[in-house]
Structure formats: C-alpha cells, structure tokens
Design a protein around this motif. Sequence first.
Motif, mmCIF file in Angstrom:
data_model
loop_
_atom_site.group_PDB
_atom_site.id
_atom_site.type_symbol
_atom_site.label_atom_id
_atom_site.label_comp_id
_atom_site.label_asym_id
_atom_site.label_seq_id
_atom_site.Cartn_x
_atom_site.Cartn_y
_atom_site.Cartn_z
ATOM 1 N N LEU A 68 0.869 -1.174 0.000
ATOM 2 C CA LEU A 68 0.000 0.000 0.000
ATOM 3 C C LEU A 68 0.905 1.224 0.000
ATOM 4 C CD1 LEU A 68 -3.159 0.694 2.042
ATOM 5 C CD2 LEU A 68 -1.322 2.368 2.026
ATOM 6 N N MET A 69 0.567 2.195 -0.851
ATOM 7 C CA MET A 69 1.296 3.454 -0.905
ATOM 8 C C MET A 69 0.295 4.584 -0.735
ATOM 9 S SD MET A 69 3.504 5.258 -3.942
ATOM 10 C CE MET A 69 2.074 5.809 -4.852
ATOM 11 N N GLY A 70 0.601 5.508 0.179
ATOM 12 C CA GLY A 70 -0.284 6.641 0.393
ATOM 13 C C GLY A 70 0.463 7.845 0.919
ATOM 14 N N TYR A 71 -0.260 8.941 0.979
ATOM 15 C CA TYR A 71 0.306 10.232 1.365
ATOM 16 C C TYR A 71 -0.578 10.925 2.379
ATOM 17 C CZ TYR A 71 3.114 9.792 -2.862
ATOM 18 O OH TYR A 71 3.994 9.342 -3.813
ATOM 19 N N VAL A 72 0.029 11.802 3.151
ATOM 20 C CA VAL A 72 -0.678 12.772 3.978
ATOM 21 C C VAL A 72 -0.317 14.128 3.403
ATOM 22 C CG1 VAL A 72 -0.775 13.855 6.254
ATOM 23 C CG2 VAL A 72 -0.736 11.385 6.065
ATOM 24 N N HIS A 73 -1.333 14.985 3.226
ATOM 25 C CA HIS A 73 -1.050 16.325 2.717
ATOM 26 C C HIS A 73 -1.995 17.349 3.337
ATOM 27 C CE1 HIS A 73 -4.166 14.816 -0.045
ATOM 28 N NE2 HIS A 73 -4.547 16.064 -0.105
ATOM 29 N N LEU A 74 -1.519 18.576 3.387
ATOM 30 C CA LEU A 74 -2.330 19.666 3.922
ATOM 31 C C LEU A 74 -3.453 20.027 2.965
ATOM 32 C CD1 LEU A 74 0.339 22.103 5.384
ATOM 33 C CD2 LEU A 74 -1.484 20.956 6.643
ATOM 34 N N THR A 75 -4.559 20.482 3.533
ATOM 35 C CA THR A 75 -5.668 20.993 2.740
ATOM 36 C C THR A 75 -6.103 22.323 3.329
ATOM 37 O OG1 THR A 75 -7.366 19.976 4.117
ATOM 38 C CG2 THR A 75 -6.520 18.656 2.272
ATOM 39 N N LEU A 76 -6.877 23.052 2.581
ATOM 40 C CA LEU A 76 -7.469 24.290 3.077
ATOM 41 C C LEU A 76 -8.869 24.035 3.624
ATOM 42 C CD1 LEU A 76 -6.310 26.666 0.215
ATOM 43 C CD2 LEU A 76 -5.280 26.365 2.477
ATOM 44 N N PHE A 77 -9.572 23.062 3.052
ATOM 45 C CA PHE A 77 -10.971 22.833 3.419
ATOM 46 C C PHE A 77 -11.155 21.986 4.667
ATOM 47 C CE2 PHE A 77 -10.012 19.027 1.049
ATOM 48 C CZ PHE A 77 -10.777 18.057 1.654
ATOM 49 N N ALA A 78 -10.189 21.152 5.014
ATOM 50 C CA ALA A 78 -10.375 20.180 6.102
ATOM 51 C C ALA A 78 -9.666 20.596 7.384
ATOM 52 C CB ALA A 78 -9.893 18.804 5.663
ATOM 53 N N ASN A 79 -9.266 21.837 7.461
ATOM 54 C CA ASN A 79 -8.616 22.361 8.668
ATOM 55 C C ASN A 79 -7.345 21.604 9.024
ATOM 56 O OD1 ASN A 79 -10.696 24.322 9.105
ATOM 57 N ND2 ASN A 79 -11.976 22.610 9.776
ATOM 58 N N GLY A 80 -6.644 21.151 8.039
ATOM 59 C CA GLY A 80 -5.399 20.442 8.289
ATOM 60 C C GLY A 80 -5.149 19.362 7.254
ATOM 61 N N CYS A 81 -4.539 18.283 7.709
ATOM 62 C CA CYS A 81 -4.122 17.192 6.825
ATOM 63 C C CYS A 81 -5.244 16.200 6.537
ATOM 64 C CB CYS A 81 -2.973 16.418 7.466
ATOM 65 S SG CYS A 81 -1.451 17.332 7.612
ATOM 66 N N VAL A 82 -5.145 15.597 5.381
ATOM 67 C CA VAL A 82 -5.940 14.429 5.025
ATOM 68 C C VAL A 82 -4.971 13.397 4.454
ATOM 69 C CG1 VAL A 82 -8.038 15.752 4.583
ATOM 70 C CG2 VAL A 82 -6.519 15.214 2.687
ATOM 71 N N ALA A 83 -5.403 12.166 4.380
ATOM 72 C CA ALA A 83 -4.565 11.092 3.845
ATOM 73 C C ALA A 83 -5.225 10.499 2.611
ATOM 74 C CB ALA A 83 -4.355 10.008 4.899
ATOM 75 N N TRP A 84 -4.403 10.114 1.671
ATOM 76 C CA TRP A 84 -4.898 9.550 0.415
ATOM 77 C C TRP A 84 -4.149 8.259 0.127
ATOM 78 C CZ3 TRP A 84 -8.930 10.478 -2.631
ATOM 79 C CH2 TRP A 84 -8.950 9.884 -3.874
#
Length: 151
Positions: A68-84
């Motif tokens: 499994l390969m995934g990332y965590v990145h900052l967003t503007l809409f979610a008040n912080g990080c989300v993971a994909w």
Amino acid sequence: MMSESFESFEIRKAEETDADEIFGLARDFGLTFRPERAAFDTALPRILADEDALVIAATVDGRVRGYLMGYVHLTLFANGCVAWVEEAMIQSEYRRQGFGRALLEEFESWARSRGAGYVALATRRAPGFYKALGYEESARYYRKVLRPAHR
C-alpha cells in the motif's frame, strides 16, 4: 480474520530491496498505465524518502505479497491534513486472507499519527471491501490523462 494461518505474516515499511516484488504487483495494479521499470526505479527511492508518504508491505516468509502506498497532505478545506491511498495491491492468491485489512489499518494508524482528519481513496475494483471496513462513498472520481507537451 485470516482464513489461513501464515506463521511469518508481517506488515512493515517497504524497503528498496523490495523493489522487484513491489514492481511485479504494480504491474498487476495498472489498468490505464503500464509501469515501466526505469520510471519505477527512479520513483521508489524518492517516495520511500518522502516524510509525507508511506509505502508498506505485507510479507509472508519474507516475500512481499501486497503493498500500500499513500500520502498525507495539507488541505485548506479540512482544517489540516488528510490522507490519500494512492495504490493498494494484494497478490491474487493472497486476497481474502486479511492482508488488505492489515495494510489499510496500518496506514490509518500512520495517518492518524500525522494528524490526518480522514483517509480517502479511489477504487473500481473493491468497493465492497472498503465499505466493510467503514469507508463510505463520498464523491465521483474524475481524471484526465495528460500527454507530454510537444517541444
């Protein structure tokens, strides 16, 4: 719940020495793109070194049977990080043995430790699997394949 018992089943961070086995699985993953080894060999060390990325392997007797390969990145809409989750693949004869669940749970734990508000992914192969793990359909997935610019 694994229906078969594997004495040396392990979920661990992937390493560059796993490249051959992960590449074989990545070839099975690709539907639109056919992975090329040179591009893979360039990308894997960079992804493994990226603090915002995680590549984990499900191994049996030391052999990679899924990843499994995934990332965590900052967003503007979610008040912080989300993971994909970008890629998740289990070798066909090892499916329905708990490997996918174990990989996803490990990724969720990592994403949570990085402050992610949620985990998301796109799939067309296994919606029932993800729903059984508490994922819900959220949006449609659109993409546009970009061709190299002519110079």
